[in-house]
Design an enzyme around this catalytic site. Structure first.
Site, PDB file in Angstrom:
ATOM      1  CG  ASP A  99     -40.257 -58.810  -3.031  1.00  0.00           C
ATOM      2  OD1 ASP A  99     -40.098 -58.280  -1.925  1.00  0.00           O
ATOM      3  OD2 ASP A  99     -39.902 -59.981  -3.303  1.00  0.00           O
ATOM      4  CG  ASP A 200     -36.826 -57.824   1.321  1.00  0.00           C
ATOM      5  OD1 ASP A 200     -36.734 -59.003   0.986  1.00  0.00           O
ATOM      6  OD2 ASP A 200     -35.845 -57.110   1.624  1.00  0.00           O
ATOM      7  CD  GLU A 265     -37.786 -62.252   3.951  1.00  0.00           C
ATOM      8  OE1 GLU A 265     -37.038 -63.177   3.626  1.00  0.00           O
ATOM      9  OE2 GLU A 265     -37.489 -61.062   3.760  1.00  0.00           O
ATOM     10  CG  HIS A 326     -35.830 -64.994  -3.663  1.00  0.00           C
ATOM     11  ND1 HIS A 326     -37.082 -64.976  -3.073  1.00  0.00           N
ATOM     12  CD2 HIS A 326     -35.147 -63.987  -3.106  1.00  0.00           C
ATOM     13  CE1 HIS A 326     -37.136 -63.996  -2.213  1.00  0.00           C
ATOM     14  NE2 HIS A 326     -35.978 -63.367  -2.211  1.00  0.00           N
ATOM     15  CG  ASP A 327     -33.924 -65.394   0.164  1.00  0.00           C
ATOM     16  OD1 ASP A 327     -33.229 -64.892  -0.734  1.00  0.00           O
ATOM     17  OD2 ASP A 327     -34.786 -64.752   0.802  1.00  0.00           O
TER      18      ASP A 327
HETATM   19  C1  GLC Z   1     -34.927 -60.884   1.934  1.00  0.00           C
HETATM   20  C2  GLC Z   1     -34.909 -61.374   0.516  1.00  0.00           C
HETATM   21  C3  GLC Z   1     -33.495 -61.667   0.126  1.00  0.00           C
HETATM   22  C4  GLC Z   1     -32.696 -60.395   0.214  1.00  0.00           C
HETATM   23  C5  GLC Z   1     -32.815 -59.771   1.607  1.00  0.00           C
HETATM   24  C6  GLC Z   1     -32.352 -58.338   1.620  1.00  0.00           C
HETATM   25  O1  GLC Z   1     -34.582 -61.870   2.843  1.00  0.00           O
HETATM   26  O2  GLC Z   1     -35.761 -62.480   0.375  1.00  0.00           O
HETATM   27  O3  GLC Z   1     -33.387 -62.214  -1.161  1.00  0.00           O
HETATM   28  O4  GLC Z   1     -31.363 -60.647  -0.070  1.00  0.00           O
HETATM   29  O5  GLC Z   1     -34.134 -59.751   2.079  1.00  0.00           O
HETATM   30  O6  GLC Z   1     -33.268 -57.506   0.967  1.00  0.00           O
END
Ligand code: GLC
Length: 540
Positions: A99, A200, A265, A326-327
């Protein structure tokens, strides 16, 4: 299938390292713990593992605030453990996806400590610093979780920008040294054998060079991350330079063999997402799509999702099918604890055209933990702790992410087999662990875990499920059905999302039942589906 392009037909399993398996007895998962569970993942049939960050970090956002991109956080292990993890994953013929948090570092990263120390510091320009407008922030840019993205720093009487939370200052990718430092780090891990990266909040990496103000929007609730809090994020996300950067990183990874891949993402319209992938497939390899985890779990709505993915991500593009991460709220909680619906969703993601991604615990029906927002650990949740829960629920805002990050449920014993500790786990267990755990489900052929294994096996052995075209079928209400086809082979998938029996007339006759809830109830050219029943059949 070209084996070099393995990522086009892989099945991905996501691990949240803090919650997978604790071998040191501190109530926190670790790298050696993950290594000791690799056989479980291999046996299930997954081919690629994506690890949420385990790099050194103050853990203010549980690893999404990196303070050293080369070292493991001490509670997870050492750099040697990371190398060992890569080796052990490869030994099992699996792929490793790291990641990559490019957009920002932790405010405790030495680069930021230097940068904030003075206007003349050589790393000052490594982050985004501006003068305020009088006592106010430099402009109106909002952070993605709400509030201003600008934070005042009295040492130098300037403001720094953070797309996410204040302790996650954004790097300035317009500075060539920053870009080089980050790409050198990417190369370091590629050279160590990492097979891919999940990027990310990649859509945030570049911000407008002229710092133009974002226009107003009618959206108060975050909308696809393109707008929210009454602001259109016109100048803060999805900038042309970010798209160009996607191509630049792709070019870098293209020099490696076997192929490596980038999974972004991205929050944007499907059109913009396609731009990230590139018309000539020269951008990111894959991007996450969020319609499925956002959809109501009904045949009609799921059909719309598949239709949209198929229309907007036709071959050679590939949609990515996720149910959670995880979100997001655990999928089983999203469907009110109805395990039958969770099973149907599993059948869906492994039988459609696209890359399925499973978040750890989905395969055993893990539910949300019960962490009250007032005392939650998640820094996003903490921001909203004074907003009454009923309001958050009414607005369907998932801001306390503790619930989806509870420890993996290995067995019904102490700490669900996650840790030997007599002390506290970093996050309390979800309450359904006595029923929903690996040990218990493994020995039950009707369990969701057994279904996952069957589906993974089926998909692996059926080229038609990987490359076949997808055609949605007309069906009775509450049934979702589609066919997958390659020359000489056709498979039909029929899913009953209702509590009543359904009968479906087939346009061909059944040769073989590949998987179903009630195998006896298929007679020649008709399928009888019990409530929440499904069938995957091969036509003659
Ligand atoms: C992404 C991750 C999340 C994190 C954010 C900041 O959305 O999936 O868990 O808090 O980025 O890095």
């Amino acid at each position: 299938m070209d084996s070099d392009r393995w990522w086009k037909n892989t099945m991905i399993y996501q691990i949240y390292p803090r919650s997978y398996y604790d071998t040191t007895g501190n109530g926190i998962g670790d790298l050696v713990g993950i290594i000791s569970k690799l056989d479980y993942i291999k046996e299930m049939g997954f081919e690629t593992i994506w690890f949420s960050p385990f790099f050194d970090s103050p853990q203010a956002d549980f690893g999404y605030d990196v303070s050293d991109y080369y070292q493991a956080a001490p509670e997870y292990g050492t750099q040697d453990d990371i190398f060992l993890l890569i080796e052990e994953v490869h030994k099992r013929n699996l792929k490793v996806v790291f990641d990559l948090v490019l957009n920002h570092t932790s405010d405790q990263h030495s680069w930021f400590l230097e940068s904030r120390s003075g206007l003349d510091n050589p790393r000052r320009d490594w982050y985004i610093w501006r003068d305020g407008k009088g006592k106010k922030a430099p402009n109106n840019w909002k952070a993605l979780p709400g509030g201003s993205g600008w934070h005042y720093d009295k040492t130098t009487d300037q403001w720094y920008y953070a797309s996410f939370l204040p302790f996650q200052p954004d790097l300035n990718f317009r500075n060539s040294q920053v870009k080089k430092a980050m790409l050198d780090m990417v190369k370091f891990w590629l050279d160590k054998g990492v097979d891919g990266f999940r990027l990310d909040i990649f859509h945030s990496v570049f911000k407008d060079e002229k710092f133009r103000i974002n226009p107003p929007s009618r959206h108060f609730l975050p909308h696809n991350d393109e707008a929210g809090f009454f602001q259109e994020y016109k100048y803060t996300v999805n900038q042309p330079e970010t798209l160009a950067f996607a191509r630049e990183i792709r070019e870098l990874i293209m020099s490696y063999r076997p192929e490596r891949f980038l999974l972004g993402e991205i929050f944007a319209s499907d059109e913009v997402k396609r731009d990230y992938l590139g018309q000539n497939q020269d951008g990111l390899n894959l991007v996450f799509l969020w319609d499925l985890p956002d959809a109501r779990v009904t045949a009609t709505d799921l059909r719309k999702v598949i239709e949209k993915y198929e229309t907007n991500f036709q071959d050679p593009y590939l949609p990515v099918y996720v149910l959670g991460n995880h979100d997001r709220k655990r999928v089983l909680s999203r469907v009110g604890g109805n395990i039958n619906l969770a099973k149907l969703l599993a059948v869906l993601i492994f039988t459609v055209r696209g890359i399925p991604v499973t978040y750890y615990g989905e395969e055993i029906g893990m539910m949300e933990g019960n962490s009250p927002i007032k005392t939650c650990l998640d820094p996003v949740g903490q921001r909203y702790k004074n907003v009454p829960s009923f309001l958050l629920n009414a607005l369907d805002l998932y801001v306390n992410r503790d619930g989806c990050r509870t420890p993996m449920q290995w067995d019904p014993g102490k700490n669900a087999g996650f840790s030997e500790t007599d002390g506290k786990l970093w996050m309390p267990l979800a309450s359904n662990y006595l029923e929903q755990n690996v040990e218990k489900l493994e020995s039950n052929s009707g369990s969701i875990l057994s279904l996952y294994k069957d589906l993974l096996r089926l998909r692996k052995s059926s080229p038609v499920l990987i490359t076949g075209d997808l055609k949605l079928l007309e069906t009775p209400a509450d049934v979702l059905a589609y066919e997958r086809e390659i020359p000489g082979e056709k498979i039909g998938i029929f899913l009953n999302f209702s509590e009543s029996n359904k009968c479906i007339e087939l346009k061909g006759s059944v040769d073989r039942i590949l998987n179903s809830i009630h195998p006896d109830e298929i007679i020649s050219d008709k399928i009888y589906l019990p409530p929440y029943g499904f069938a995957v059949i091969q036509y003659k």
